[in-house]
Design a protein around this motif. Structure first.
Motif, PDB file in Angstrom:
ATOM      1  N   ALA A  16       6.791   3.847  12.085  1.00 10.56           N
ATOM      2  CA  ALA A  16       7.164   3.458  13.446  1.00 10.56           C
ATOM      3  C   ALA A  16       5.998   3.582  14.417  1.00 10.56           C
ATOM      4  O   ALA A  16       5.942   2.879  15.437  1.00 10.56           O
ATOM      5  N   ALA A  17       5.045   4.455  14.114  1.00  8.92           N
ATOM      6  CA  ALA A  17       3.931   4.691  15.028  1.00  8.92           C
ATOM      7  C   ALA A  17       2.866   3.614  14.958  1.00  8.92           C
ATOM      8  O   ALA A  17       1.929   3.606  15.776  1.00  8.92           O
ATOM      9  N   GLY A  18       2.967   2.704  14.009  1.00 14.62           N
ATOM     10  CA  GLY A  18       1.988   1.624  13.903  1.00 14.62           C
ATOM     11  C   GLY A  18       0.650   2.066  13.355  1.00 14.62           C
ATOM     12  O   GLY A  18      -0.398   1.538  13.750  1.00 14.62           O
ATOM     13  N   THR A  19       0.674   3.012  12.415  1.00  9.63           N
ATOM     14  CA  THR A  19      -0.589   3.493  11.859  1.00  9.63           C
ATOM     15  C   THR A  19      -0.890   2.950  10.467  1.00  9.63           C
ATOM     16  O   THR A  19      -2.046   2.971  10.037  1.00  9.63           O
ATOM     17  N   TYR A  20       0.130   2.470   9.739  1.00 13.39           N
ATOM     18  CA  TYR A  20      -0.134   1.959   8.395  1.00 13.39           C
ATOM     19  C   TYR A  20       1.047   1.130   7.906  1.00 13.39           C
ATOM     20  O   TYR A  20       2.153   1.184   8.458  1.00 13.39           O
ATOM     21  N   LEU A  21       0.805   0.364   6.840  1.00 13.37           N
ATOM     22  CA  LEU A  21       1.855  -0.340   6.110  1.00 13.37           C
ATOM     23  C   LEU A  21       1.445  -0.406   4.651  1.00 13.37           C
ATOM     24  O   LEU A  21       0.264  -0.285   4.310  1.00 13.37           O
ATOM     25  N   MET A  22       2.445  -0.603   3.775  1.00 15.71           N
ATOM     26  CA  MET A  22       2.191  -0.803   2.349  1.00 15.71           C
ATOM     27  C   MET A  22       3.081  -1.922   1.829  1.00 15.71           C
ATOM     28  O   MET A  22       4.228  -2.057   2.256  1.00 15.71           O
ATOM     29  N   ASP A  37       0.250  -5.566 -11.302  1.00 15.46           N
ATOM     30  CA  ASP A  37       0.933  -5.210 -10.063  1.00 15.46           C
ATOM     31  C   ASP A  37      -0.008  -4.371  -9.207  1.00 15.46           C
ATOM     32  O   ASP A  37      -0.898  -3.678  -9.702  1.00 15.46           O
ATOM     33  N   TRP A  38       0.210  -4.432  -7.880  1.00 12.62           N
ATOM     34  CA  TRP A  38      -0.684  -3.796  -6.921  1.00 12.62           C
ATOM     35  C   TRP A  38       0.099  -3.289  -5.722  1.00 12.62           C
ATOM     36  O   TRP A  38       1.199  -3.768  -5.441  1.00 12.62           O
ATOM     37  N   VAL A  39      -0.498  -2.340  -5.023  1.00 12.16           N
ATOM     38  CA  VAL A  39      -0.020  -1.943  -3.701  1.00 12.16           C
ATOM     39  C   VAL A  39      -1.132  -2.244  -2.711  1.00 12.16           C
ATOM     40  O   VAL A  39      -2.274  -1.793  -2.874  1.00 12.16           O
ATOM     41  N   LEU A  40      -0.795  -3.021  -1.687  1.00  9.72           N
ATOM     42  CA  LEU A  40      -1.714  -3.252  -0.578  1.00  9.72           C
ATOM     43  C   LEU A  40      -1.456  -2.186   0.489  1.00  9.72           C
ATOM     44  O   LEU A  40      -0.317  -1.989   0.890  1.00  9.72           O
ATOM     45  N   VAL A  41      -2.512  -1.513   0.906  1.00 14.94           N
ATOM     46  CA  VAL A  41      -2.418  -0.513   1.969  1.00 14.94           C
ATOM     47  C   VAL A  41      -3.265  -0.972   3.140  1.00 14.94           C
ATOM     48  O   VAL A  41      -4.444  -1.280   2.976  1.00 14.94           O
ATOM     49  N   VAL A  42      -2.658  -1.065   4.309  1.00 13.78           N
ATOM     50  CA  VAL A  42      -3.355  -1.446   5.537  1.00 13.78           C
ATOM     51  C   VAL A  42      -3.184  -0.307   6.535  1.00 13.78           C
ATOM     52  O   VAL A  42      -2.049   0.107   6.840  1.00 13.78           O
ATOM     53  N   GLU A  43      -4.293   0.208   7.045  1.00 10.98           N
ATOM     54  CA  GLU A  43      -4.274   1.354   7.941  1.00 10.98           C
ATOM     55  C   GLU A  43      -5.004   1.049   9.245  1.00 10.98           C
ATOM     56  O   GLU A  43      -5.952   0.244   9.256  1.00 10.98           O
ATOM     57  N   ALA A  44      -4.579   1.656  10.319  1.00 11.77           N
ATOM     58  CA  ALA A  44      -5.294   1.550  11.583  1.00 11.77           C
ATOM     59  C   ALA A  44      -6.660   2.235  11.437  1.00 11.77           C
ATOM     60  O   ALA A  44      -6.757   3.319  10.867  1.00 11.77           O
TER      61      ALA A  44
END
Length: 456
Positions: free
Chosen positions: A384-390, A447-454
């Motif tokens: 919710a804080a907008g710091t990361y997604l996967m 298979d993979w996990v994409l991690v996007v971080e601020a």
């Protein structure tokens, strides 16, 4: 740039295994996850050791628990009154659980091994998901039985066993035992309700209770949502319906009910289990392997489950030369302990621990293009804080991600490999709200996990 497996595994292991023994668990304020009493996150990574008390001796139990603890498992699901002739076939020390098959007269000598096992699990930082009985002792439907419970003795047995373990903080109580609470043949909720009431009284309310249903699309939310004694919903996507059962949809359905309760897949497809539908279950169509297992573990967790249970077809039954094989296991249990899926289940827990298990908000709108169906279905979450997604990609392919939820002009992006825990850096990416990326390897099996971080 790829980081070495040993480095990432060591780092993540330190992040998710703090030096604390298990303590009482509780449901988080939002109703979706589990935490320790001190507020720290608890991630349910289970293993099905159903016949643990019934078929193993003390040395074997310690060996098994040590193996699972090293891989990062947090819950061992095991049954007191076991499935396979558990009332009439003694444990490794010649003891039966009940005198005269009567729940009103438990055999103390049988329970001493369970006492010790709970303590050994505590020493290794693990919980026992304790099933007081397999479901065929309440409603036979299939299996050996015999049915021995009614509302009166279910309450008495629940109170007795609850009182016996009232001071053990590392127990999660699990009723059900692979049976529905209600179906066209009857309604067994009064018996389970009585057993739960007994457990609550025996433990002076210091307990957390779940219910393990039979396989398919049923969840406890359909029968037990309004039962005040139930703390955790479970479903069993199981091994009887082929590949890629939509476990993520079952998680999503459970999360919509009010009051909110955590949910998880307590029995996805077992590694090295025949693929053929129940009740045939022969090897003609091959076996579920680690890739099949990973897809289900990741997708249910990314959809918002409080954790997930791994299982191996030889381990749950503790298949060995002294036991009759059930449904064509292709190896013995000791040989099966170090199968790839068991390690990879631990990688999932460690990945989730990087940003914490309690702030996850499942969000499929993060996937702007590239979504697939069945075996290609992706799942995604953010905080919710907008710091990361996967995003979990069961098949390696190009995808476009909505990164507008990340409150940063620069994005730190990387790929996590669920097969070996390697991390591949994509580097800094400029925030454009819609970012298109391609994993290091593509196609089925990658298979993979994409991690996007601020970016700080």
């Amino acid at each position: 740039m790829k980081s070495k497996l040993w480095f990432l595994s060591s780092l993540l292991y330190c992040l998710c295994t703090r030096a604390q023994l298990p303590e009482r668990l509780q449901v988080t304020a939002d109703g979706h996850y589990l935490q320790y009493a001190n507020g720290q996150p608890f991630f349910w990574l289970g293993d099905t050791g159903w016949e643990l008390f019934h078929r193993l001796d003390t040395a074997e139990i310690k060996y098994y628990l040590g193996n699972r603890a090293r891989k990062g498992f947090t819950v061992i699901q095991a049954v007191v009154l076991a499935e396979f002739d558990g009332l009439r076939k003694p444990n490794r020390y010649g003891q039966l659980p009940l005198l005269n098959e009567n729940p009103a007269t438990p055999n103390n000598a049988y329970f001493t091994l369970i006492d010790s096992t709970i303590s050994w699990a505590m020493q290794r930082g693990m919980y026992i998901g304790l099933l007081p009985t397999w479901g065929d002792k309440v409603t036979k439907l299939w299996g050996e039985g015999p049915v021995v419970f009614d509302t009166t003795n279910a309450y008495g047995y629940g109170k007795w066993i609850g009182n016996r373990y009232r001071n053990h903080k590392n127990i999660i109580w699990i009723l059900g035992g692979d049976r529905p609470a209600v179906n066209d043949s009857g309604d067994w909720r009064p018996i389970w309700r009585a057993m739960a009431r007994g457990i609550k009284e025996g433990t002076a309310g210091q307990c957390i209770i779940a219910y393990h249903p039979s396989g398919g699309t049923n969840s406890t939310s359909q029968w037990l949502q309004q039962e005040s004694w139930l703390d955790i919903h479970m479903f069993q996507s199981g091994h009887g319906s082929g590949h890629d059962v939509a476990c993520w949809e079952l998680v999503r359905r459970d999360r919509q009910y009010l009051p909110a309760k955590p949910t998880l897949d307590a029995e996805p497809n077992y590694e090295d289990h025949p693929v053929n539908p129940w009740p045939k279950w022969n090897p003609d169509n091959g076996y579920f392997r680690d890739y099949d297992v990973r897809k289900q573990l990741y997708r249910s967790v990314f959809a918002g489950a409080c954790g997930v249970t791994y299982g191996h077809h030889a381990v749950w039954q503790f298949m060995s030369a002294r036991e009759e094989a059930v449904n064509y296991p292709d190896r013995g249990w000791m040989n099966a302990l170090d199968r790839p899926g068991a390690f990879q289940a631990g990688y999932l827990r460690r990945l989730i621990a990087i940003h914490g298990a309690l702030n996850r908000l499942p969000d499929l709108s993060l996937i702007l293009s590239g979504q697939g169906e069945g075996g290609g279905h992706m799942e995604a979450f953010r905080d919710a804080a907008g710091t990361y997604l996967m995003v979990y990609l069961p098949i390696g392919k190009s995808l476009q991600v909505n990164t507008a939820v990340i409150k940063s002009a620069q994005l730190n992006c990387w790929w996590f490999n669920p097969r070996n825990a390697e991390r591949t850096s994509i580097g800094m990416v400029k925030q454009t709200s819609a970012v298109t990326l391609v994993p290091p390897a593509t196609g089925v099996g990658n298979d993979w996990v994409l991690v996007v971080e601020a970016h700080p």
